[in-house]
Design a protein around this motif. Sequence first.
Motif, PDB file in Angstrom:
ATOM      1  N   VAL A 135     -11.780  29.805  32.106  1.00  0.00           N
ATOM      2  CA  VAL A 135     -11.432  28.789  33.052  1.00  0.00           C
ATOM      3  C   VAL A 135     -12.508  28.359  33.849  1.00  0.00           C
ATOM      4  O   VAL A 135     -12.403  27.255  34.346  1.00  0.00           O
ATOM      5  N   PHE A 136     -13.588  28.897  34.227  1.00  0.00           N
ATOM      6  CA  PHE A 136     -14.737  28.607  34.932  1.00  0.00           C
ATOM      7  C   PHE A 136     -15.166  27.382  34.166  1.00  0.00           C
ATOM      8  O   PHE A 136     -15.418  26.368  34.736  1.00  0.00           O
ATOM      9  N   ARG A 137     -15.291  27.560  32.820  1.00  0.00           N
ATOM     10  CA  ARG A 137     -15.958  26.562  31.903  1.00  0.00           C
ATOM     11  C   ARG A 137     -14.987  25.398  32.068  1.00  0.00           C
ATOM     12  O   ARG A 137     -15.559  24.032  32.047  1.00  0.00           O
ATOM     13  N   GLU A 138     -13.768  25.301  32.023  1.00  0.00           N
ATOM     14  CA  GLU A 138     -12.819  24.102  32.063  1.00  0.00           C
ATOM     15  C   GLU A 138     -13.074  23.265  33.197  1.00  0.00           C
ATOM     16  O   GLU A 138     -13.105  21.999  33.569  1.00  0.00           O
ATOM     17  N   PHE A 139     -12.942  24.241  34.441  1.00  0.00           N
ATOM     18  CA  PHE A 139     -13.035  23.705  35.613  1.00  0.00           C
ATOM     19  C   PHE A 139     -14.401  22.963  35.826  1.00  0.00           C
ATOM     20  O   PHE A 139     -14.537  21.864  36.663  1.00  0.00           O
ATOM     21  N   LEU A 140     -15.522  23.675  35.388  1.00  0.00           N
ATOM     22  CA  LEU A 140     -16.737  22.839  35.507  1.00  0.00           C
ATOM     23  C   LEU A 140     -16.933  21.467  34.697  1.00  0.00           C
ATOM     24  O   LEU A 140     -17.383  20.664  35.364  1.00  0.00           O
TER      25      LEU A 140
END
Length: 624
Positions: A135-140
């Motif tokens: 989730v963090f990676r996709e938002f970044l």
Amino acid sequence: MQYFKKIRYYIDKSLARSFIYVVYLLALIVCFVVACITAMDIYFGDGELRNFSQIFLDYFFAAIRGEGENINSTFINILINTLIMLTGLFVSSIVIGILVNSIAESIDNVRSGKSFIDEKNHQLILGWSNGISLVFREFLLANSNNKDSNIVFLDEINPVEANEKIMTMFPNKEDYQKIIPKQGRISDRKYLEMVNVDQARSILINHDDDMESIKAIAAIVNNPERKKDKYNIVSKMNIKENYELAKIIGGEETKVLFFGDMLARVGAQSCLQSGLANVYLDLVNFDGDEIYFHKEDSLVGKTYEEAILSYETSSIIGIEREGDVLINPKREKIKTDDSLIAISMDDDTVIKDGVENVLVDQKKIVKTAPSKNKVDTIYIFGYCEGDLSKLEVICSHLINYLDDGSKIFLVNDNKDSANIESKINPAKDIQISFIEGNCRSREFLEQMDIESGDKLLILSSFNGSNDINKCDAQTLFTLINLRDIEKKENKNFVLTTELINSHNAEIFASNSDDDYLYSEDIVQSMLVQIAENPFLSIFFDNLASPEGSEIYFKSITEYVDVSEPIDFYTICQSASFKGETAIGYQTSEREDLKTLNAGVNINPLKSKKRLYNPDDKLIVFADD
């Protein structure tokens, strides 16, 4: 004695209160000490009673400064000056202690994630689950072009520990500094106010506990002091009943994904078409090409087919019209308020950059009869622990895709699976049978009469709350045994394996061209995509539904002559003639099929000519 206990209790109670109470008590103590010193000076020293107030003030300020007023060397003056300096030292040490403690407490509040954040237009994530790193990676990735957009995360996990984990996930300083962890319960409005929920651009609820997620939704949308504008809330549910409840509570402001149902539909399609799981993953994550909604006034009045050929570096796949999503709308004309649905590298790459007056090589376009019906035999190994509903959904969806004469075998140790056929009651001539046995038993698997060409779907037992790595280990145990049986018996199975953690597929990767369905990756990526664009909720729902146009892999020779290099414009035109939309291709080279993306290429450059192999597959949106 009782009187002193009361004084002690009053002092303790005052010290336990706020800073103001401590200052108030300290002032009283100083006044009492200074009054005593003043009385000593008047009674024993040179002071006069009529100057009591003046003497008191002189000694009071002297005590605050911590230095004596009289340099007379008599015993009483020495005693008075000593008492004044001790009082000053006492006051200053207390004040310094209070200030140091206040600063330390403020630092601790910041480090423990209990301070208010002044972020606006941020992405808010509520809850720490197994897929949080994705989730963090996709938002970044989604906000790589927006340097001022930060990610705020709220959970009961210690922020110092969370920061350490985040820095391990994302060693790049620019990445981990954009993630702000805060500590608190996600359904507590006090903590929701602390993370500035009303100013968040999107709210993604990512908790493993369905009821905690539902309470968080209720705490946000039913808050009497909530903002007037609508929230953009996205969440997932693991249990069907909770999914229905979350939709009722969240209303129009909340987009809810049912973990089991969504994956069951994707799994049903993926086991029939090798490589389809990779297409889904490509479309739902931000690593590569994604789906965007784009308005293009210059195409108003043009046909959908003309819009497809107007883009060189993007693939048009549908139209958004008045809140409805039309995938592969064939000869529909573009209207004024329509938005084109495009697959592109980024939102700023959806540009009308197609070649002017495209010269499609009509001679290369072939017209072939539709492929004949094919009878399939499908084995489904395993089931979701404690729940057969996912297995039922897969079977009901498979029936829509399979032709008469096909067979579905349910292989697991749950005897209730035998009742699934009677529950579904298929209208087609499709046989659903139950084979009872342990999917992890090598002896049991060897006794099964699986033939070359049979399609095998290995399901994970993950139900949203049990241990992911244990579930993946059980699934991979079955996969490894089936691979070995396939090799020793010189057969060729079409294997699709559902794994929750994609890293496990990399660990157990082999030379075979198996397909992997990364459940957690797909669901978490969908949540982030919907958080960025709520309209995608309708798109993904349509994408995994048997109604309307879906993704199919078809022989490229049904569309064009591949004896010479050909551009993708010509392929798109040929697909349009059949009422389909071409979005990519899958190479038949064995080395490509062994890669984790199974040789799938989405949104290729349309003007680039390529020599295709007759066994290559064209990836299209089509009705069947």
